[in-house]
Enzyme design. Sequence first.
Site, PDB file in Angstrom:
ATOM      1  N   LYS A  65       0.814  -1.222   0.000  1.00 50.13           N
ATOM      2  CA  LYS A  65       0.000   0.000   0.000  1.00 50.13           C
ATOM      3  C   LYS A  65       0.846   1.271   0.000  1.00 50.13           C
ATOM      4  O   LYS A  65       0.443   2.286  -0.560  1.00 50.13           O
ATOM      5  CB  LYS A  65      -0.931   0.014   1.222  1.00 50.13           C
ATOM      6  CG  LYS A  65      -2.137  -0.902   1.092  1.00 50.13           C
ATOM      7  CD  LYS A  65      -3.052  -0.736   2.292  1.00 50.13           C
ATOM      8  CE  LYS A  65      -4.346  -1.485   2.082  1.00 50.13           C
ATOM      9  NZ  LYS A  65      -5.316  -1.260   3.161  1.00 50.13           N
ATOM     10  N   ASP A 101     -10.149   3.350   1.796  1.00 46.32           N
ATOM     11  CA  ASP A 101     -10.323   2.899   3.187  1.00 46.32           C
ATOM     12  C   ASP A 101     -11.016   3.948   4.078  1.00 46.32           C
ATOM     13  O   ASP A 101     -11.915   3.583   4.847  1.00 46.32           O
ATOM     14  CB  ASP A 101      -8.976   2.496   3.802  1.00 46.32           C
ATOM     15  CG  ASP A 101      -8.538   1.098   3.369  1.00 46.32           C
ATOM     16  OD1 ASP A 101      -9.403   0.300   2.946  1.00 46.32           O
ATOM     17  OD2 ASP A 101      -7.338   0.799   3.453  1.00 46.32           O
TER      18      ASP A 101
HETATM   19  P1  NAP Z   1      -0.494  -2.766  10.307  1.00 47.94           P
HETATM   20  O1  NAP Z   1      -0.191  -1.631   9.394  1.00 47.94           O
HETATM   21  O2  NAP Z   1       0.471  -3.894  10.408  1.00 47.94           O
HETATM   22  O3  NAP Z   1      -0.661  -2.130  11.802  1.00 47.94           O
HETATM   23  C1  NAP Z   1      -0.985  -2.962  12.900  1.00 47.94           C
HETATM   24  C2  NAP Z   1      -1.015  -2.139  14.205  1.00 47.94           C
HETATM   25  O4  NAP Z   1      -1.343  -3.066  15.243  1.00 47.94           O
HETATM   26  C3  NAP Z   1       0.336  -1.511  14.569  1.00 47.94           C
HETATM   27  O5  NAP Z   1       0.105  -0.353  15.352  1.00 47.94           O
HETATM   28  C4  NAP Z   1       0.958  -2.635  15.419  1.00 47.94           C
HETATM   29  O6  NAP Z   1       1.916  -2.182  16.354  1.00 47.94           O
HETATM   30  C5  NAP Z   1      -0.266  -3.116  16.176  1.00 47.94           C
HETATM   31  N1  NAP Z   1      -0.062  -4.466  16.673  1.00 47.94           N
HETATM   32  C6  NAP Z   1       0.302  -5.557  15.965  1.00 47.94           C
HETATM   33  N2  NAP Z   1       0.385  -6.635  16.772  1.00 47.94           N
HETATM   34  C7  NAP Z   1       0.101  -6.182  18.017  1.00 47.94           C
HETATM   35  C8  NAP Z   1       0.056  -6.805  19.287  1.00 47.94           C
HETATM   36  N3  NAP Z   1       0.323  -8.103  19.434  1.00 47.94           N
HETATM   37  N4  NAP Z   1      -0.272  -6.051  20.363  1.00 47.94           N
HETATM   38  C9  NAP Z   1      -0.534  -4.728  20.235  1.00 47.94           C
HETATM   39  N5  NAP Z   1      -0.503  -4.075  19.045  1.00 47.94           N
HETATM   40  C10 NAP Z   1      -0.179  -4.806  17.956  1.00 47.94           C
HETATM   41  O7  NAP Z   1      -1.882  -3.440   9.993  1.00 47.94           O
HETATM   42  P2  NAP Z   1      -3.207  -2.738   9.400  1.00 47.94           P
HETATM   43  O8  NAP Z   1      -3.169  -2.760   7.922  1.00 47.94           O
HETATM   44  O9  NAP Z   1      -3.416  -1.436  10.085  1.00 47.94           O
HETATM   45  O10 NAP Z   1      -4.327  -3.808   9.814  1.00 47.94           O
HETATM   46  C11 NAP Z   1      -4.714  -3.973  11.167  1.00 47.94           C
HETATM   47  C12 NAP Z   1      -5.925  -4.916  11.243  1.00 47.94           C
HETATM   48  O11 NAP Z   1      -7.041  -4.338  10.566  1.00 47.94           O
HETATM   49  C13 NAP Z   1      -5.690  -6.276  10.584  1.00 47.94           C
HETATM   50  O12 NAP Z   1      -6.337  -7.253  11.357  1.00 47.94           O
HETATM   51  C14 NAP Z   1      -6.372  -6.153   9.234  1.00 47.94           C
HETATM   52  O13 NAP Z   1      -6.816  -7.398   8.734  1.00 47.94           O
HETATM   53  C15 NAP Z   1      -7.547  -5.256   9.593  1.00 47.94           C
HETATM   54  N6  NAP Z   1      -8.038  -4.478   8.447  1.00 47.94           N
HETATM   55  C16 NAP Z   1      -9.353  -4.574   8.113  1.00 47.94           C
HETATM   56  C17 NAP Z   1      -9.854  -3.804   7.083  1.00 47.94           C
HETATM   57  C18 NAP Z   1     -11.308  -3.901   6.732  1.00 47.94           C
HETATM   58  O14 NAP Z   1     -11.703  -3.443   5.643  1.00 47.94           O
HETATM   59  N7  NAP Z   1     -12.137  -4.455   7.586  1.00 47.94           N
HETATM   60  C19 NAP Z   1      -9.018  -2.916   6.366  1.00 47.94           C
HETATM   61  C20 NAP Z   1      -7.671  -2.839   6.733  1.00 47.94           C
HETATM   62  C21 NAP Z   1      -7.182  -3.625   7.787  1.00 47.94           C
HETATM   63  P3  NAP Z   1       3.487  -2.179  16.003  1.00 47.94           P
HETATM   64  O15 NAP Z   1       3.720  -0.952  15.167  1.00 47.94           O
HETATM   65  O16 NAP Z   1       4.142  -2.102  17.335  1.00 47.94           O
HETATM   66  O17 NAP Z   1       3.791  -3.462  15.262  1.00 47.94           O
END
Ligand code: NAP
Length: 275
Positions: A65, A101
């Site tokens: 992305k 998004d």
């Molecule tokens: P991302 O860019 O990898 O960001 C993940 C965030 O969660 C970061 O702040 C990360 O912290 C934190 N995190 C990861 N593991 C953690 C843990 N064990 N404990 C506490 N914090 C943790 O991911 P993203 O794209 O934002 O996606 C996040 C979630 O949203 C995923 O489950 C994804 O499938 C979902 N999502 C859904 C949609 C939808 O349309 N419904 C769209 C986009 C994403 P660090 O920086 O410390 O690693």
Amino acid sequence: MTDLYAVIGDPIAQSLSPAMHNAAFASAGLDALYEARRVSRADLPSALRLLARSHRGFNVTIPHKETILPCLDEADGVVRALGAANTVRVDEGRLGATNTDPHGFLAALDTAGGGQDARAALVFGAGGSARAVVHALLARGRAVSVHARTPERALPLAALGATVIGERDLPAALAEADLVVNCTPLGMGDLASLSPLPAGAVLDAGALCVDLVYGYETPFLREAARQGARVSDGLEMLVRQGAASFRFWTGIEPDIAGMREACRAAVEERACYVS
Ligand code: NAP
């Protein structure tokens, strides 16, 4: 000739986007095919050259992305504000991008009845989805607090106008918030038993709790419902960002109910899900 569309990412096998978009194309009577393509980081430039020749449009997901930005010919204001794209339209070999998004999140929020709440929003996480959610909420004039495991990662969200809060201020912020959004993977896959809520957290009884994770009953939403809060999972955001991508490519209003139904059917069919 059949118009080709795709979603590129790595991993990609569990994506619901093919089921969702093929349902929309069929409902609109368009001769089009949407497929999932696994593209590694190293293969992105060559994959984009191929897609520019063969496809009408594509979605972009993790891990591309942000890294796709230098490869684009055009990027709209949302892409520039977020530093990330999720939808690309191919026009005579040129790649023009948007990011659906933020719109998808707000449309899902309105569907869940939380669009008009006006007090304070609390967002867990500081990754790509958090950036889209925070951008969308700030654009609606909401006050937004962000709590992230790695606070430095939340600094760009502070630059957008959010307040970054630590552990100490979290209980008060949760009690105050009328909207709580989980933008972390906690509650999904290997992290299925975990919640972003700290032990003993008390939520506002009228709050709306949204989990971007979908396909699971997450501990976060279970606890929120137990406390009497309203809950909504991430499926509607997935559908609404997809509907906005469909409009960006075709100029046609998609069959949102059909897209939602296709996603639900695919969720039931599969054991694990990613966006
Ligand atoms: P991302 O860019 O990898 O960001 C993940 C965030 O969660 C970061 O702040 C990360 O912290 C934190 N995190 C990861 N593991 C953690 C843990 N064990 N404990 C506490 N914090 C943790 O991911 P993203 O794209 O934002 O996606 C996040 C979630 O949203 C995923 O489950 C994804 O499938 C979902 N999502 C859904 C949609 C939808 O349309 N419904 C769209 C986009 C994403 P660090 O920086 O410390 O690693």
